[in-house]
Scaffold this active site. Structure first.
Site, PDB file in Angstrom:
ATOM      1  N   TYR A 146     -20.896 -43.859  15.070  1.00  0.00           N
ATOM      2  CA  TYR A 146     -21.881 -43.172  15.014  1.00  0.00           C
ATOM      3  C   TYR A 146     -22.496 -43.984  14.208  1.00  0.00           C
ATOM      4  CZ  TYR A 146     -23.516 -40.095  11.578  1.00  0.00           C
ATOM      5  OH  TYR A 146     -24.559 -39.402   9.979  1.00  0.00           O
ATOM      6  N   ASP A 241     -22.483 -52.433  12.944  1.00  0.00           N
ATOM      7  CA  ASP A 241     -22.305 -51.836  12.256  1.00  0.00           C
ATOM      8  C   ASP A 241     -20.717 -51.700  11.381  1.00  0.00           C
ATOM      9  OD1 ASP A 241     -22.676 -49.404  10.620  1.00  0.00           O
ATOM     10  OD2 ASP A 241     -23.248 -48.121  11.840  1.00  0.00           O
ATOM     11  N   LYS A 269     -20.760 -47.716   2.207  1.00  0.00           N
ATOM     12  CA  LYS A 269     -19.730 -47.409   1.785  1.00  0.00           C
ATOM     13  C   LYS A 269     -18.849 -47.846   0.718  1.00  0.00           C
ATOM     14  CE  LYS A 269     -19.005 -43.560   6.130  1.00  0.00           C
ATOM     15  NZ  LYS A 269     -19.341 -43.638   6.632  1.00  0.00           N
TER      16      LYS A 269
HETATM   17  C1  LIG Z   1     -20.530 -43.512   7.614  1.00  0.00           C
HETATM   18  C2  LIG Z   1     -21.543 -44.413   8.755  1.00  0.00           C
HETATM   19  C3  LIG Z   1     -22.980 -44.413   8.391  1.00  0.00           C
HETATM   20  C4  LIG Z   1     -23.744 -43.247   8.168  1.00  0.00           C
HETATM   21  O1  LIG Z   1     -23.969 -43.677   6.384  1.00  0.00           O
HETATM   22  P1  LIG Z   1     -24.282 -42.473   5.424  1.00  0.00           P
HETATM   23  O2  LIG Z   1     -24.401 -43.441   4.003  1.00  0.00           O
HETATM   24  O3  LIG Z   1     -22.890 -41.588   5.971  1.00  0.00           O
HETATM   25  O4  LIG Z   1     -25.760 -42.376   6.412  1.00  0.00           O
HETATM   26  C5  LIG Z   1     -23.205 -45.140   9.890  1.00  0.00           C
HETATM   27  N1  LIG Z   1     -22.553 -46.125  10.169  1.00  0.00           N
HETATM   28  C6  LIG Z   1     -21.284 -46.197  10.099  1.00  0.00           C
HETATM   29  C7  LIG Z   1     -20.104 -46.685  10.797  1.00  0.00           C
HETATM   30  C8  LIG Z   1     -20.198 -44.856   9.631  1.00  0.00           C
HETATM   31  O5  LIG Z   1     -18.815 -44.839   8.862  1.00  0.00           O
END
Ligand SMILES: *Cc1c(COP(=O)(O)O)cnc(C)c1O
Length: 434
Positions: A146, A241, A269
């Site tokens: 994601y 990511d 995060k």
């Molecule tokens: C949580 C997450 C996102 C998106 O971040 P948001 O702050 O919720 O928009 C993107 N990539 C990864 C790997 C994530 O865990």
């Protein structure tokens, strides 16, 4: 009717599904979402006054637990000096310098407010910068990873190998995802074939180096190494990511564990410590294409917000304490080992596996940890759902889906972990058999 039920009913009248982010709605596990009133250390309390040991930690950010006094003080002090200026601050520069020091593959970065925004911007920049600045169209992602909810990333795998993805959300025209290639996680050969077919047009490969959005799935070192060398050979930008894995699996993120230097990194995060801060950064050669220096546009009213940055910096100061990640990892391992033993003790024994990387863990109602999305999907979801509710009843809040990772914070001391394991032993006993 409980207060949670009342609130959920009321919420559904004004907010679609009653929640501001879908997984909070408990759709996957059933039942009523808990409305949280306050949190402290490893716990939060719902609207009915029930206490839970929190294993989602706001889905990753709360690595110190809730309400760490240094963090709260930093936020209060910053708020008193002004909530937002729309002009640069010294604190943003300090944060950028610190992140570059701790994640040395990045030479420059930009702060934004969400992981979605950071990943979306990183991809736009990669597309603009690839091919020596001439630009390329295609992006490669992996099934089960994601990267936020930008249109071109909401893609499910096509039916055949190396077909382009179909939108996995309504509202995304197929034209938008036609340049997104979705491949199997941990399948280096497929990646090589993709480059074989589209090498000149692949702008970037984006991956979660430790996947945390299809439960927890580790990349194999071979997979990431193949990715690194294919991107280098074909002039594509390799994007890690690390919104979830960054400052969660190790101080330097998953890239420090694997010893691989991506061209770009996406963070979020933990770097906000519970407030909206995210970042994308990378090699100067790539970052120079970003406006106002270059022709790739990106902007944000609240980017580098002073209160959010203060919260993130206070958090990042604390995670740099010597031994922080060793201690966090030991606690997470203790939890996973305890859960494994508890599942074995249930009669009949429950097929159950677990894994942990740093402060992140996965539990699987399957005989071994999965290596791909397809394997994740084979886990016994019904059994997970019963386990989830049995734990929730006992005051342990796990992610409300069989397909999400869990998070341990530094506020989860051994006593809290052992209490969780004891409650799990009881929960496993009630779900065994049926
Ligand atoms: C949580 C997450 C996102 C998106 O971040 P948001 O702050 O919720 O928009 C993107 N990539 C990864 C790997 C994530 O865990």
């Amino acid at each position: 009717m409980s207060r949670n039920e009342q609130l959920f009913e009321r919420a559904q009248r004004s907010i679609p599904g009653g929640v501001n982010s879908p997984v909070r709605a408990f759709r996957s596990v059933g039942g009523t979402p808990r409305f949280i009133e306050r949190a402290e250390g490893p716990y939060f309390w719902d609207a009915d006054g029930k206490r839970y040991i929190d294993y989602i930690g706001s889905w990753g950010p709360m690595i110190l637990g809730h309400g760490h006094p240094d963090v709260v003080r930093a936020v209060q002090d910053a708020a008193a000096r002004g909530l937002s200026y729309g002009a640069p601050t010294e604190a943003e520069v300090e944060m950028a310098e610190l992140l570059l020091k701790l994640v040395p593959s990045m030479e420059q970065l930009r702060l934004v407010s969400s992981g979605t925004e950071a990943a979306m911007s990183a991809i736009r920049l990669a597309r603009g910068a690839a091919g020596g600045g001439k630009g390329r169209r295609k992006i490669v992602k992996f099934e089960g990873c994601y990267h936020g909810h930008a249109d071109s990333l909401l893609v499910k795998a096509g039916s055949g190998l190396l077909t382009f993805g179909n939108p996995s959300s309504a509202g995304v025209p197929a034209e938008i995802t036609q340049h997104t290639l979705v491949l199997d996680y941990n399948n280096a050969q497929q990646l090589e074939e993709a480059f074989g077919q589209h090498a000149d047009d692949i702008a970037c490969v984006i991956v979660e180096p430790v996947a945390g959005n299809m439960n927890l799935v580790r990349a194999t070192p071979e997979f990431l190494q193949a990715m690194r060398s294919l991107c280098t050979r074909h002039g594509a930008v390799l994007i890690f990511d690390e919104v979830m894995s960054g400052f969660r699996v190790a101080l330097g993120g998953a890239q420090s564990l694997y010893g691989i230097d991506p061209d770009m990194t996406v963070l979020g995060k933990v770097i906000g410590g519970g407030m909206p801060v995210a970042a994308f950064g990378g090699k100067r050669d790539v970052m120079k294409h970003l406006a106002p220096l270059g022709s790739v546009y990106q902007a944000g009213t609240l980017s580098g917000n002073p209160v959010a940055v203060a919260c993130g910096m206070a958090t990042l100061r604390l995670v740099q304490q010597p031994g922080f990640y060793d201690r966090l990892g030991a606690r997470t391992d203790r939890l996973v080992r305890g859960l494994l033993a508890a599942a074995q003790e249930a009669a009949p024994a429950i097929p159950f596996a677990g894994d942990a990387v740093g402060g992140m863990f996965g539990v699987y109602f399957a005989s071994r940890p999965p290596g791909s999305y397809a394997e994740v999907m084979k886990a016994d979801k019904d059994r997970f759902n019963r386990f989830f509710h049995a734990m929730l009843d006992r005051g342990v809040y796990l992610a409300p889906s069989a397909f999400e990772a869990g998070f341990v914070s530094m506020a989860h001391d051994e006593a809290v972990i052992d209490e969780s394991v004891a409650l799990a032993r009881d929960a496993f006993r009630t779900i065994a058999g049926g």
